[in-house]
Design a protein around this motif. Sequence first.
Motif, mmCIF file in Angstrom:
data_model
loop_
_atom_site.group_PDB
_atom_site.id
_atom_site.type_symbol
_atom_site.label_atom_id
_atom_site.label_comp_id
_atom_site.label_asym_id
_atom_site.label_seq_id
_atom_site.Cartn_x
_atom_site.Cartn_y
_atom_site.Cartn_z
ATOM 1 N N ASP A 13 41.844 -19.210 24.458
ATOM 2 C CA ASP A 13 43.049 -19.908 24.982
ATOM 3 C C ASP A 13 44.054 -19.545 24.487
ATOM 4 O O ASP A 13 44.134 -19.094 23.216
ATOM 5 C CB ASP A 13 42.826 -21.449 24.781
ATOM 6 C CG ASP A 13 43.756 -22.223 25.671
ATOM 7 O OD1 ASP A 13 44.085 -21.766 26.663
ATOM 8 O OD2 ASP A 13 43.779 -23.560 25.152
ATOM 9 N N VAL A 14 45.380 -19.343 25.108
ATOM 10 C CA VAL A 14 46.735 -18.810 24.557
ATOM 11 C C VAL A 14 47.519 -19.955 24.404
ATOM 12 O O VAL A 14 47.432 -20.836 25.425
ATOM 13 C CB VAL A 14 47.131 -17.696 25.519
ATOM 14 C CG1 VAL A 14 48.368 -17.195 24.970
ATOM 15 C CG2 VAL A 14 46.186 -16.483 25.536
ATOM 16 N N ARG A 15 48.199 -19.925 23.460
ATOM 17 C CA ARG A 15 49.227 -21.124 23.316
ATOM 18 C C ARG A 15 50.598 -20.508 22.962
ATOM 19 O O ARG A 15 50.680 -19.448 22.383
ATOM 20 C CB ARG A 15 48.756 -22.085 21.828
ATOM 21 C CG ARG A 15 47.436 -22.808 22.154
ATOM 22 C CD ARG A 15 47.278 -24.067 21.323
ATOM 23 N NE ARG A 15 46.091 -24.572 21.756
ATOM 24 C CZ ARG A 15 44.739 -24.327 21.548
ATOM 25 N NH1 ARG A 15 44.535 -23.356 20.518
ATOM 26 N NH2 ARG A 15 43.680 -25.068 21.754
ATOM 27 N N PRO A 16 51.464 -21.648 23.085
ATOM 28 C CA PRO A 16 52.875 -21.047 22.782
ATOM 29 C C PRO A 16 53.153 -20.457 21.360
ATOM 30 O O PRO A 16 52.668 -21.046 20.573
ATOM 31 C CB PRO A 16 53.724 -22.287 22.792
ATOM 32 C CG PRO A 16 53.026 -23.009 23.878
ATOM 33 C CD PRO A 16 51.676 -22.952 23.728
ATOM 34 N N GLY A 17 53.797 -19.353 21.402
ATOM 35 C CA GLY A 17 53.919 -18.513 19.939
ATOM 36 C C GLY A 17 52.665 -17.726 19.576
ATOM 37 O O GLY A 17 52.897 -16.706 18.780
ATOM 38 N N ASP A 18 51.560 -17.655 20.445
ATOM 39 C CA ASP A 18 50.557 -16.565 20.091
ATOM 40 C C ASP A 18 51.044 -15.208 20.202
ATOM 41 O O ASP A 18 51.764 -14.805 21.261
ATOM 42 C CB ASP A 18 49.311 -17.023 21.078
ATOM 43 C CG ASP A 18 48.558 -18.286 20.545
ATOM 44 O OD1 ASP A 18 48.914 -18.633 19.734
ATOM 45 O OD2 ASP A 18 47.538 -18.521 21.210
ATOM 46 N N ASP A 19 50.367 -14.318 19.441
ATOM 47 C CA ASP A 19 50.729 -12.932 19.633
ATOM 48 C C ASP A 19 49.686 -12.343 20.415
ATOM 49 O O ASP A 19 48.526 -12.065 20.160
ATOM 50 C CB ASP A 19 50.413 -12.459 18.147
ATOM 51 C CG ASP A 19 50.764 -10.927 17.892
ATOM 52 O OD1 ASP A 19 50.692 -10.181 19.155
ATOM 53 O OD2 ASP A 19 51.025 -10.455 16.813
#
Lengths: 355, 355
Positions: A13-19
């Motif tokens: 899962d990708v979240r806001p701010g992830d690189d």
Amino acid sequence: MRLEVLPVEGIGDVRPGDDLAAAITTAAPWLRAGDVLVVTSKIVSKAEGSLVDVPVDGDERAVARDEVLRAETARPVARRGQTRIVQTHHGFVMASAGIDASNVDRAHLVLLPKDPDASARALRTTLRERHGLDVAVVISDTMGRPWRNGLTDVALGAAGISAIRDHRGEVDPYGNELSITQMAVVDELAAAGELVKGKCAQVPVAVVRGYLDTPLPEADGDGAAVLVRGADQDLFSLGTAEARAEGLRAAARLPDHGRPPFPVLDELDFEKALTRALATISAESTATFAADLLPGDDSGRCRVVCRPADSGGVALVSLGADVQRLRAALAADGLGSTMETAEDGRGTHVVVTVS
Amino acid sequence: MRLEVLPVEGIGDVRPGDDLAAAITTAAPWLRAGDVLVVTSKIVSKAEGSLVDVPVDGDERAVARDEVLRAETARPVARRGQTRIVQTHHGFVMASAGIDASNVDRAHLVLLPKDPDASARALRTTLRERHGLDVAVVISDTMGRPWRNGLTDVALGAAGISAIRDHRGEVDPYGNELSITQMAVVDELAAAGELVKGKCAQVPVAVVRGYLDTPLPEADGDGAAVLVRGADQDLFSLGTAEARAEGLRAAARLPDHGRPPFPVLDELDFEKALTRALATISAESTATFAADLLPGDDSGRCRVVCRPADSGGVALVSLGADVQRLRAALAADGLGSTMETAEDGRGTHVVVTVS
């Protein structure tokens, strides 16, 4: 030449701010210089925080979705039932402006990345500078299209690769210049990536290996923005039903002294257009029409004298309707006209001047 | 999963009557069960003799091309300058009906295969029966599309593979039902094949390996025909300019007792549509309009009494034009209307009944 199309599994899962660069290189330590990364726009949007809060249920959710759609819409294009096809501020023509409620919790909607070419460039730069990887990046999304059922993936953004492969100037073995000159290769790369991403669950990145020669050009190039065709250049800028309604409304607005409401569709022979207009209205009209071609000057190319069936009030009303019909039919072939009501020894009549 | 996309080199020129299965297996002895063959439609057309003789030069060539285009056209869709976009008898919407003058000598034009799904099935059957090869076949061609610059390859025919990958009923990890349900995978396979074919010269066949599980289903399936969307189902069945002209022409043809010329675009609130129609014509009209909603019966939903500015002949002609304007504006929102000219103590007037 030989291509490989490989899934990048395990991104999670990708979240806001992830690189994203870190997530991709961790999941795919096997990436190589020259690879084309096809990255689903949704994880780019999520990492960039292109999400909006919406109520999870009920009327409020529907109202909020409508508001988001309005904000993402530069121009409505077509609608039927619940379907809204619009042009986004980027220029993409997509159902619901590309707003997506899948693969996200119900309290959020995912918008398209604000500037997908910039996102592609940023990801490419990070991969090169922090991970020593010289790759091209294509940011993809799923779109419908006119005339064909089913959806395909296309490119919203690109960096390190030309969106178009240009065959202009090339000649085939028979000496013919190639008629098909510009291939949208980033769209085809996005499609190839989807074949792999779509068959596996939760694979937001695919790699196309073998397409580009290394070393890649340092410049990121013009991006996928060159694939956006503006409404003024597009033969299908509006839904058919909407354009027909525009035509009817243009007829309703046709002023007594009017320019044609739309640019000329095609240079049609003037006399042919006039004949066609008179034929178009013949079944509905009770007035009589006498057309005289004029000598070439600024006053118009033709004068049509329109006379009522008789001298009564009913016939004069019909005359007005028939003149309006004639002028709409002329406008359909791009011909402007003016109307003047006049009296002579034979009574009230209308002179339509066609230009 | 992992795909490979491989060129089939060395097929050489194809002539009417050539055995494509033999040509392909000779050039690619490395073919395997489960491979998807992406075959450029042009070599299928050539092998099947879908060619027409044309003069090599001059006006006769242009005239002959126009004749061929007319024969291949089921329905014109849009035009601008020299460009003609038409729907073919197969249902494909393509520039110049897919007629091609490249990669053929100047004395011939190449038409599309007559039945690309049948061609795909025949090639698949021959490969299986004579060469012991169980593959899927996609017949591809290059198409433009609205809204996006550049061309991509799509599938005209298919055998041994479903044109669509259907996600209906699937649920994402968040519990949302998937909104994007039907992917046109044969179009994506055609696009992937083009990446390889387009970069090499004279490579009319590419192979996508790893996409299908073996053994393939024996049945050939529904083919690429399922991707053809009929004009009646398509929101973009006609060019915008053509549809606007249709609207103007519909206004010109609007009979005194008329049904709305096109199906209703959208269920619009009746009173809202009426208000909009009156507003649309307000700048151009000199008549006055008094609208009365009617009790619900078969006679219509509203009566609009239209009176001229004064009792002169000029005003009666204007009244006729204004009534025609009003009825075109109503028709733009899908409302039918009839007109009756009548006399009362206040003089000649028109009653428009809106339904």
